[in-house]
Scaffold this active site. Structure first.
Site, PDB file in Angstrom:
ATOM      1  N   TYR A 188      -7.897 -45.913  16.740  1.00  0.00           N
ATOM      2  CA  TYR A 188      -6.675 -45.860  17.121  1.00  0.00           C
ATOM      3  C   TYR A 188      -6.908 -45.928  18.649  1.00  0.00           C
ATOM      4  O   TYR A 188      -5.820 -46.485  19.495  1.00  0.00           O
ATOM      5  CB  TYR A 188      -6.134 -44.661  16.636  1.00  0.00           C
ATOM      6  CG  TYR A 188      -4.700 -44.253  17.346  1.00  0.00           C
ATOM      7  CD1 TYR A 188      -3.614 -45.169  16.749  1.00  0.00           C
ATOM      8  CD2 TYR A 188      -4.237 -43.325  18.427  1.00  0.00           C
ATOM      9  CE1 TYR A 188      -2.251 -45.037  17.345  1.00  0.00           C
ATOM     10  CE2 TYR A 188      -2.947 -43.271  18.969  1.00  0.00           C
ATOM     11  CZ  TYR A 188      -2.111 -44.108  18.491  1.00  0.00           C
ATOM     12  OH  TYR A 188      -0.897 -43.921  19.167  1.00  0.00           O
ATOM     13  N   ARG A 213      -5.012 -32.277  24.997  1.00  0.00           N
ATOM     14  CA  ARG A 213      -3.874 -31.491  25.928  1.00  0.00           C
ATOM     15  C   ARG A 213      -2.635 -31.387  25.128  1.00  0.00           C
ATOM     16  O   ARG A 213      -2.093 -30.320  25.145  1.00  0.00           O
ATOM     17  CB  ARG A 213      -3.740 -32.067  27.331  1.00  0.00           C
ATOM     18  CG  ARG A 213      -2.926 -31.238  28.362  1.00  0.00           C
ATOM     19  CD  ARG A 213      -2.661 -32.215  29.354  1.00  0.00           C
ATOM     20  NE  ARG A 213      -1.853 -33.148  29.027  1.00  0.00           N
ATOM     21  CZ  ARG A 213      -1.471 -34.218  29.768  1.00  0.00           C
ATOM     22  NH1 ARG A 213      -1.885 -34.429  30.944  1.00  0.00           N
ATOM     23  NH2 ARG A 213      -0.866 -35.239  29.198  1.00  0.00           N
ATOM     24  N   ARG A 226       3.679 -35.445  15.016  1.00  0.00           N
ATOM     25  CA  ARG A 226       2.581 -36.396  15.480  1.00  0.00           C
ATOM     26  C   ARG A 226       1.309 -35.970  15.687  1.00  0.00           C
ATOM     27  O   ARG A 226       1.162 -35.046  16.222  1.00  0.00           O
ATOM     28  CB  ARG A 226       3.164 -36.881  16.783  1.00  0.00           C
ATOM     29  CG  ARG A 226       4.210 -38.182  16.513  1.00  0.00           C
ATOM     30  CD  ARG A 226       4.888 -38.132  18.157  1.00  0.00           C
ATOM     31  NE  ARG A 226       3.733 -38.888  18.764  1.00  0.00           N
ATOM     32  CZ  ARG A 226       3.665 -40.389  18.893  1.00  0.00           C
ATOM     33  NH1 ARG A 226       4.537 -41.201  18.512  1.00  0.00           N
ATOM     34  NH2 ARG A 226       2.887 -40.654  19.533  1.00  0.00           N
ATOM     35  N   PHE A 236      -8.490 -46.623  42.202  1.00  0.00           N
ATOM     36  CA  PHE A 236      -7.420 -46.733  40.908  1.00  0.00           C
ATOM     37  C   PHE A 236      -8.217 -46.360  39.662  1.00  0.00           C
ATOM     38  O   PHE A 236      -7.538 -45.699  38.644  1.00  0.00           O
ATOM     39  CB  PHE A 236      -7.113 -48.333  40.997  1.00  0.00           C
ATOM     40  CG  PHE A 236      -6.493 -48.467  39.627  1.00  0.00           C
ATOM     41  CD1 PHE A 236      -5.118 -48.237  39.367  1.00  0.00           C
ATOM     42  CD2 PHE A 236      -7.236 -49.413  38.760  1.00  0.00           C
ATOM     43  CE1 PHE A 236      -4.574 -48.371  37.996  1.00  0.00           C
ATOM     44  CE2 PHE A 236      -6.407 -49.770  37.489  1.00  0.00           C
ATOM     45  CZ  PHE A 236      -5.210 -49.151  37.443  1.00  0.00           C
TER      46      PHE A 236
HETATM   47  C1  D61 Z   1      -9.050 -47.888  34.660  1.00  0.00           C
HETATM   48  C2  D61 Z   1      -7.709 -47.342  34.923  1.00  0.00           C
HETATM   49  C3  D61 Z   1      -6.901 -46.977  34.154  1.00  0.00           C
HETATM   50  C4  D61 Z   1      -6.962 -46.953  32.977  1.00  0.00           C
HETATM   51  C5  D61 Z   1      -7.965 -47.439  32.426  1.00  0.00           C
HETATM   52  C6  D61 Z   1      -9.156 -47.646  33.214  1.00  0.00           C
HETATM   53  C7  D61 Z   1      -8.462 -47.447  30.943  1.00  0.00           C
HETATM   54  C8  D61 Z   1      -7.450 -47.164  30.030  1.00  0.00           C
HETATM   55  C9  D61 Z   1      -6.293 -46.844  30.731  1.00  0.00           C
HETATM   56  C10 D61 Z   1      -6.097 -46.673  32.067  1.00  0.00           C
HETATM   57  C11 D61 Z   1      -5.003 -46.452  29.706  1.00  0.00           C
HETATM   58  C12 D61 Z   1      -5.041 -45.015  29.327  1.00  0.00           C
HETATM   59  C13 D61 Z   1      -3.705 -44.401  28.643  1.00  0.00           C
HETATM   60  C14 D61 Z   1      -4.146 -42.944  28.712  1.00  0.00           C
HETATM   61  C15 D61 Z   1      -2.577 -42.500  28.595  1.00  0.00           C
HETATM   62  N1  D61 Z   1      -2.132 -42.917  27.363  1.00  0.00           N
HETATM   63  C16 D61 Z   1      -0.653 -43.186  27.053  1.00  0.00           C
HETATM   64  O1  D61 Z   1      -0.115 -43.727  28.068  1.00  0.00           O
HETATM   65  C17 D61 Z   1      -0.531 -43.594  25.812  1.00  0.00           C
HETATM   66  O2  D61 Z   1       0.139 -44.716  25.547  1.00  0.00           O
HETATM   67  C18 D61 Z   1      -0.768 -45.788  25.180  1.00  0.00           C
HETATM   68  C19 D61 Z   1      -0.070 -47.131  25.108  1.00  0.00           C
HETATM   69  C20 D61 Z   1       0.439 -47.654  26.229  1.00  0.00           C
HETATM   70  C21 D61 Z   1      -0.626 -47.792  27.214  1.00  0.00           C
HETATM   71  C22 D61 Z   1       0.172 -47.897  28.646  1.00  0.00           C
HETATM   72  C23 D61 Z   1      -0.825 -47.994  29.709  1.00  0.00           C
HETATM   73  C24 D61 Z   1      -1.334 -46.921  30.532  1.00  0.00           C
HETATM   74  C25 D61 Z   1      -1.940 -46.926  31.740  1.00  0.00           C
HETATM   75  C26 D61 Z   1      -2.438 -48.099  32.355  1.00  0.00           C
HETATM   76  C27 D61 Z   1      -1.451 -49.336  31.776  1.00  0.00           C
HETATM   77  C28 D61 Z   1      -1.031 -49.284  30.483  1.00  0.00           C
HETATM   78  C29 D61 Z   1      -1.820 -50.468  32.574  1.00  0.00           C
HETATM   79  C30 D61 Z   1      -2.588 -50.517  33.777  1.00  0.00           C
HETATM   80  C31 D61 Z   1      -2.850 -49.261  34.226  1.00  0.00           C
HETATM   81  C32 D61 Z   1      -3.042 -48.238  33.567  1.00  0.00           C
HETATM   82  C33 D61 Z   1       0.529 -42.346  25.294  1.00  0.00           C
HETATM   83  O3  D61 Z   1       1.774 -42.256  25.852  1.00  0.00           O
HETATM   84  C34 D61 Z   1       2.507 -41.120  26.326  1.00  0.00           C
HETATM   85  C35 D61 Z   1       3.605 -41.494  26.858  1.00  0.00           C
HETATM   86  O4  D61 Z   1       4.460 -42.278  26.237  1.00  0.00           O
HETATM   87  O5  D61 Z   1       3.929 -41.005  27.991  1.00  0.00           O
HETATM   88  C36 D61 Z   1       0.686 -42.424  24.041  1.00  0.00           C
HETATM   89  O6  D61 Z   1       1.857 -42.847  23.336  1.00  0.00           O
HETATM   90  O7  D61 Z   1      -0.149 -41.939  23.121  1.00  0.00           O
HETATM   91 MG    MG Z   2       2.270 -44.146  21.599  1.00  0.00          MG
END
Ligand code: D61
Ligand code: MG
Length: 433
Positions: free
Chosen positions: A178, A225, A235, A295
């Site tokens: 997931y 968290r 959820r 970043f």
């Molecule tokens: C380097 C820098 C940033 C990174 C990385 C490597 C590798 C992975 C990620 C960022 C993604 C980390 C996601 C952690 C936070 N989780 C969420 O936001 C959940 O949603 C996941 C699906 C959408 C992901 C969108 C995303 C997030 C960060 C990014 C990116 C895209 C694109 C570029 C840079 C960073 C979480 O959302 C909670 C909410 O709705 O606020 C959920 O629904 O579980």
């Molecule tokens: Mg989500």
């Protein structure tokens, strides 16, 4: 701002950092020409929808910033469909699966999210994101579409899975799967964007496992968290394989009488997340562009600092545990190179070791996981100790400046007209929460 100061009032080096961050940080000073309305709106959405990533995305080099911003907004749009429990599955499934095609449909918008969905406005005006997506180079578009396709289908598979809907995530393998869909794929896509832009080596795009770990480490930390927040809207992301060793239902962890079980269960899941740390360091050690390094590194150090704070912390079950803004800012300012970042990882591994105790069923495994972070530092950065001692003067300086300023700030905050302080809680500093 005022709240952040008060929270850090006993941590002078954090006061120093807050002041440096607020007043002396070289601001990128990039103004988007106001006639580029869609782009202006996209950056407004970035600020609005991201509690954590807006700051770091805006600091990226020109060659890659817009692509990463649009990548973020596209996936945030997709996630806003996934998260909305008011959309029936018959409707949700095709929306998720076809989202990779939707981003080519000029003018597409969506106003069927529930009124309480926090980022619903993004989809209401999604045509601006599509316009900007269509304006990106083809090489960037292809990466974004590929990841959106995989993530959308992964989310749809989970959304219609009966066991998942009843119990949440079941096995530890499922947990990784997931998290791969919702965060690991982001890491994989980012590596491809970095490589295609020419700012990083072409080989980075091939580091699938390391890129995946970057996402898993962040997502798992969030999931730990957000135990309470998620549970309150029913959820369930903590895998059953972990909590079923302690209780019959995930919600029972927060019941009075189960405190010991709750803390032991928390150790098990923190350990699970902590095991990704060495791979994250290995990934960061491969980066060559400064803006990409910060970043990528900033969210990771925030994650390990958060894990150290969550470990053995019963408040996880009663409220949302967050690191102080002052601590966040101090970490952000330090994330300039791999020596600093590895040193921060090692520092928090030691915080965890300090909190670990021999009665914890995971005592040995936690020691080993922290030991691996120490070992990573010794093997990959043999000069790390001479580097950190040369940085100590800097830290002492920060502390002194902070100490003086914090006394001064306390004085000011006390006497200055109280109306100017933002007690309403809305923070002006847009950093991680
Ligand atoms: C380097 C820098 C940033 C990174 C990385 C490597 C590798 C992975 C990620 C960022 C993604 C980390 C996601 C952690 C936070 N989780 C969420 O936001 C959940 O949603 C996941 C699906 C959408 C992901 C969108 C995303 C997030 C960060 C990014 C990116 C895209 C694109 C570029 C840079 C960073 C979480 O959302 C909670 C909410 O709705 O606020 C959920 O629904 O579980
Ligand atoms: Mg989500």
């Amino acid at each position: 701002m005022a709240t952040s100061f008060f929270q850090s009032i006993f941590y002078p080096s954090e006061i120093g950092a807050l002041i440096q961050y607020k007043f002396f940080r070289p601001s990128p000073n990039r103004v988007i020409p106001p006639e580029q309305k869609a782009k202006v709106r996209c950056y407004e959405f970035l600020n609005k929808t991201s509690r954590s990533f807006a700051t770091v995305i805006k600091e990226l080099d020109d060659d890659i910033r817009d692509a990463v911003c649009i990548f973020y907004l596209v996936l945030r749009g997709l996630d806003t469909i996934e998260d909305d429990m008011s959309i029936p599955i018959e409707k949700k499934e095709p929306l998720l699966r076809n989202f990779c095609k939707t981003i080519y449909k000029k003018g597409w918008t969506f106003d069927e999210n529930g009124p309480n969905e926090k980022d619903r406005q993004l989809l209401v005006e999604f045509d601006v994101v599509i316009d900007e997506f269509l304006g990106l180079g083809k090489k960037f578009q292809d990466v974004i579409v590929d990841i959106t396709d995989k993530m959308g289908n992964g989310m749809a598979d989970y959304a219609k899975d009966a066991a998942y809907n009843k119990y949440g995530v079941i096995t530890n393998k499922d947990f990784d799967k997931y998290c791969h869909y919702v965060a690991g794929l982001v890491g994989i896509g980012l590596s491809s964007l970095f490589s295609t832009s020419g700012l990083e080596k072409p080989e980075l795009a091939k580091e699938i496992e390391l890129s995946n770990s970057m996402g898993l480490f962040l997502q798992k930390t969030n999931i730990i968290r957000d135990y309470l927040d998620d549970l309150l809207v029913n959820r369930r992301f903590w895998p059953k394989e972990i909590w079923s060793k302690y209780v019959d239902d995930l919600a029972d962890l927060r019941k009075p009488g189960n405190e010991k079980k709750a803390i032991d269960c928390l150790s098990t899941i923190v350990l699970n997340a902590l095991q990704h740390a060495p791979e994250c360091l290995t990934y960061l050690n491969k980066l060559q562009n400064k803006s990409i390094f910060s970043f990528c590194a900033i969210p990771q150090v925030m994650a390990i600092a958060t894990l150290a704070l969550l470990f053995k912390n019963y408040n996880v079950y009663t409220s949302v545990v967050k690191i102080r803004k002052g601590e966040t800012v101090k970490l952000i300012l330090k994330c300039t190179n791999i020596f600093e970042v590895a040193n921060i990882f090692r520092y928090y591994a030691r915080v965890i070791i300090q909190k670990n105790d021999s009665k914890d069923p995971n005592f040995m495994k936690i020691s080993v996981a922290c030991g691996k972070i120490e070992q990573w530092c010794q093997t990959n950065l043999p000069d790390i100790d001479s580097y950190s001692s040369s940085q100590q003067d800097n830290d002492i300086m920060m502390f002194l400046i902070g100490f003086i300023l914090s006394a001064f700030a306390a004085y000011l905050l006390y006497y200055v007209n109280q109306e100017h302080l933002d007690y309403k809680g809305r923070e002006t500093l847009d950093v991680f929460d």
